[in-house]
Design a protein around this motif. Structure first.
Motif, mmCIF file in Angstrom:
data_model
loop_
_atom_site.group_PDB
_atom_site.id
_atom_site.type_symbol
_atom_site.label_atom_id
_atom_site.label_comp_id
_atom_site.label_asym_id
_atom_site.label_seq_id
_atom_site.Cartn_x
_atom_site.Cartn_y
_atom_site.Cartn_z
ATOM 1 N N TYR A 195 0.753 -1.087 0.034
ATOM 2 C CA TYR A 195 -0.148 0.041 0.012
ATOM 3 C C TYR A 195 0.920 1.238 -0.011
ATOM 4 C CZ TYR A 195 -4.010 -3.108 0.908
ATOM 5 O OH TYR A 195 -4.989 -4.011 0.590
ATOM 6 N N GLU A 196 0.785 2.045 -0.994
ATOM 7 C CA GLU A 196 1.620 3.142 -1.116
ATOM 8 C C GLU A 196 0.721 4.370 -1.862
ATOM 9 O OE1 GLU A 196 5.642 0.848 -2.803
ATOM 10 O OE2 GLU A 196 3.937 0.821 -3.920
ATOM 11 N N PRO A 197 1.257 5.617 -1.402
ATOM 12 C CA PRO A 197 0.508 6.850 -1.877
ATOM 13 C C PRO A 197 0.668 6.956 -3.401
ATOM 14 C CG PRO A 197 2.523 7.390 -0.751
ATOM 15 C CD PRO A 197 2.317 5.875 -0.496
ATOM 16 N N GLY A 198 -0.722 7.285 -4.042
ATOM 17 C CA GLY A 198 -0.369 7.528 -5.248
ATOM 18 C C GLY A 198 0.219 8.871 -5.627
ATOM 19 N N GLU A 199 0.255 9.687 -4.978
ATOM 20 C CA GLU A 199 1.218 10.946 -4.957
ATOM 21 C C GLU A 199 1.734 11.346 -3.646
ATOM 22 O OE1 GLU A 199 -2.198 14.308 -4.553
ATOM 23 O OE2 GLU A 199 -1.990 13.423 -6.686
ATOM 24 N N PRO A 200 2.826 11.782 -3.426
ATOM 25 C CA PRO A 200 3.456 12.163 -2.011
ATOM 26 C C PRO A 200 2.424 12.818 -1.121
ATOM 27 C CG PRO A 200 4.916 12.832 -3.921
ATOM 28 C CD PRO A 200 3.653 12.472 -4.647
ATOM 29 N N GLY A 201 2.445 12.132 -0.112
ATOM 30 C CA GLY A 201 1.417 12.613 0.888
ATOM 31 C C GLY A 201 -0.156 12.102 0.747
ATOM 32 N N GLY A 202 -0.392 11.595 -0.458
ATOM 33 C CA GLY A 202 -1.841 11.369 -0.631
ATOM 34 C C GLY A 202 -2.261 10.021 -0.099
ATOM 35 N N GLU A 203 -3.504 9.581 -0.453
ATOM 36 C CA GLU A 203 -4.016 8.267 -0.051
ATOM 37 C C GLU A 203 -3.038 7.060 -0.542
ATOM 38 O OE1 GLU A 203 -8.382 6.113 0.277
ATOM 39 O OE2 GLU A 203 -8.030 7.904 -1.165
ATOM 40 N N ASP A 204 -3.116 6.043 0.228
ATOM 41 C CA ASP A 204 -2.417 4.698 0.051
ATOM 42 C C ASP A 204 -3.518 4.149 -0.912
ATOM 43 O OD1 ASP A 204 -0.255 5.611 1.390
ATOM 44 O OD2 ASP A 204 -0.528 3.869 2.872
ATOM 45 N N PHE A 205 -2.730 3.381 -1.719
ATOM 46 C CA PHE A 205 -3.614 2.531 -2.830
ATOM 47 C C PHE A 205 -2.696 1.273 -2.888
ATOM 48 C CE2 PHE A 205 -4.880 6.457 -4.252
ATOM 49 C CZ PHE A 205 -6.127 6.371 -4.907
ATOM 50 N N PRO A 206 -3.345 0.034 -3.184
ATOM 51 C CA PRO A 206 -2.583 -1.009 -3.267
ATOM 52 C C PRO A 206 -2.018 -1.507 -4.761
ATOM 53 C CG PRO A 206 -5.158 -1.333 -3.229
ATOM 54 C CD PRO A 206 -4.865 -0.089 -3.177
ATOM 55 N N HIS A 207 -0.884 -1.917 -4.754
ATOM 56 C CA HIS A 207 -0.133 -2.121 -5.815
ATOM 57 C C HIS A 207 0.450 -3.689 -5.570
ATOM 58 C CE1 HIS A 207 1.147 2.323 -5.808
ATOM 59 N NE2 HIS A 207 0.148 2.120 -6.271
ATOM 60 N N ILE A 208 0.266 -4.230 -6.737
ATOM 61 C CA ILE A 208 0.674 -5.607 -6.909
ATOM 62 C C ILE A 208 1.998 -5.815 -7.786
ATOM 63 C CG2 ILE A 208 0.011 -8.177 -7.697
ATOM 64 C CD1 ILE A 208 -2.800 -7.290 -7.643
ATOM 65 N N TYR A 209 3.041 -6.219 -6.907
ATOM 66 C CA TYR A 209 4.406 -6.153 -7.660
ATOM 67 C C TYR A 209 4.598 -7.460 -8.112
ATOM 68 C CZ TYR A 209 5.719 -1.844 -5.817
ATOM 69 O OH TYR A 209 5.793 -0.487 -5.420
ATOM 70 N N GLY A 210 3.906 -7.923 -9.291
ATOM 71 C CA GLY A 210 4.325 -8.975 -10.302
ATOM 72 C C GLY A 210 2.947 -9.398 -10.787
ATOM 73 N N PRO A 211 3.055 -10.169 -11.639
ATOM 74 C CA PRO A 211 1.833 -10.687 -12.613
ATOM 75 C C PRO A 211 0.608 -11.147 -11.650
ATOM 76 C CG PRO A 211 3.827 -11.973 -13.204
ATOM 77 C CD PRO A 211 4.035 -11.233 -12.322
ATOM 78 N N LEU A 212 -0.638 -10.906 -12.015
ATOM 79 C CA LEU A 212 -1.656 -11.302 -11.665
ATOM 80 C C LEU A 212 -2.302 -12.362 -12.379
ATOM 81 C CD1 LEU A 212 -4.513 -10.773 -9.837
ATOM 82 C CD2 LEU A 212 -5.065 -9.353 -11.868
ATOM 83 N N PRO A 213 -2.264 -13.602 -11.496
ATOM 84 C CA PRO A 213 -2.854 -15.040 -11.849
ATOM 85 C C PRO A 213 -4.375 -14.887 -12.251
ATOM 86 C CG PRO A 213 -1.671 -15.333 -9.822
ATOM 87 C CD PRO A 213 -1.872 -13.766 -9.992
ATOM 88 N N VAL A 214 -4.756 -15.009 -13.297
ATOM 89 C CA VAL A 214 -6.420 -14.996 -13.652
ATOM 90 C C VAL A 214 -6.853 -15.912 -12.525
ATOM 91 C CG1 VAL A 214 -6.020 -14.898 -16.040
ATOM 92 C CG2 VAL A 214 -6.368 -16.940 -15.135
ATOM 93 N N ASP A 215 -6.549 -16.785 -11.760
ATOM 94 C CA ASP A 215 -7.413 -17.524 -10.924
ATOM 95 C C ASP A 215 -7.437 -16.722 -9.231
ATOM 96 O OD1 ASP A 215 -4.821 -17.929 -9.961
ATOM 97 O OD2 ASP A 215 -5.088 -20.041 -9.698
ATOM 98 N N ALA A 216 -6.549 -15.806 -9.392
ATOM 99 C CA ALA A 216 -6.810 -14.758 -8.312
ATOM 100 C C ALA A 216 -7.978 -13.875 -8.154
ATOM 101 C CB ALA A 216 -5.636 -13.996 -8.073
ATOM 102 N N VAL A 217 -8.532 -13.765 -9.623
ATOM 103 C CA VAL A 217 -9.859 -12.965 -9.785
ATOM 104 C C VAL A 217 -10.841 -13.679 -9.381
ATOM 105 C CG1 VAL A 217 -10.699 -11.524 -11.795
ATOM 106 C CG2 VAL A 217 -8.341 -11.634 -11.764
ATOM 107 N N VAL A 218 -11.787 -13.223 -8.492
ATOM 108 C CA VAL A 218 -12.802 -13.938 -7.994
ATOM 109 C C VAL A 218 -14.355 -13.396 -8.747
ATOM 110 C CG1 VAL A 218 -11.707 -14.868 -6.047
ATOM 111 C CG2 VAL A 218 -13.050 -12.518 -5.912
ATOM 112 N N ASP A 219 -14.020 -12.410 -9.413
ATOM 113 C CA ASP A 219 -15.547 -11.872 -9.940
ATOM 114 C C ASP A 219 -14.857 -10.791 -11.127
ATOM 115 O OD1 ASP A 219 -17.937 -11.494 -10.796
ATOM 116 O OD2 ASP A 219 -18.286 -10.119 -8.781
ATOM 117 N N VAL A 220 -15.600 -10.539 -11.985
ATOM 118 C CA VAL A 220 -15.377 -9.466 -13.138
ATOM 119 C C VAL A 220 -16.959 -9.060 -13.197
ATOM 120 C CG1 VAL A 220 -14.672 -9.195 -15.636
ATOM 121 C CG2 VAL A 220 -13.710 -10.990 -14.187
ATOM 122 N N ARG A 221 -16.855 -7.606 -13.201
ATOM 123 C CA ARG A 221 -17.958 -6.951 -12.972
ATOM 124 C C ARG A 221 -17.856 -5.810 -14.165
ATOM 125 N NH1 ARG A 221 -17.521 -5.927 -6.692
ATOM 126 N NH2 ARG A 221 -17.960 -8.041 -6.222
#
Length: 118
Positions: free
Chosen positions: A82-108
């Motif tokens: 979880y890191e800020p989108g801009e210095p001093g800003g709100e933290d956003f989740p970042h995935i540091y690697g490929p996203l396996p398709v089986d980690a996606v539990v829903d597509v909306r």
């Protein structure tokens, strides 16, 4: 852990399903270029959608091709930071690697006006 969300173009997700991993970071940038995959928490997604895919940001594109990937962080093999989108800003989740398709539990589908259909 809270579910992570990633807004993307439907054809990019379909291509990833065919190879088993998703490797786009954000609109027009790959995981390789950015170093991580940008994600959002549910309350952050409307502002992210407006910034990246709002009116005027994608000339000629239609909103109906956007989908929200719902990601189960427990199914990820890469670390999430979880890191800020801009210095001093709100933290956003970042995935540091490929996203396996089986980690996606829903597509909306992302609906015009800033919502996802459950």
């Amino acid at each position: 852990m809270a579910e992570l969300l990633h807004l993307t173009e439907g054809p990019l997700w379909e291509a990833a399903r065919g190879i088993g991993t998703y490797e786009m970071s954000t609109r027009g940038r790959t995981l390789h270029e950015e170093g991580f995959i940008h994600c959002s928490l549910p309350h952050q997604l409307p502002a992210v959608a407006e910034a990246l895919y709002g009116p005027g940001s994608r000339p000629g594109a239609v909103e109906q091709d956007l989908v929200v990937l719902v990601i189960d962080p427990d199914r990820l093999t890469a670390p999430v930071r979880y890191e800020p989108g801009e210095p001093g800003g709100e933290d956003f989740p970042h995935i540091y690697g490929p996203l396996p398709v089986d980690a996606v539990v829903d597509v909306r589908p992302w609906l015009p006006g800033g919502g996802a259909r459950a």
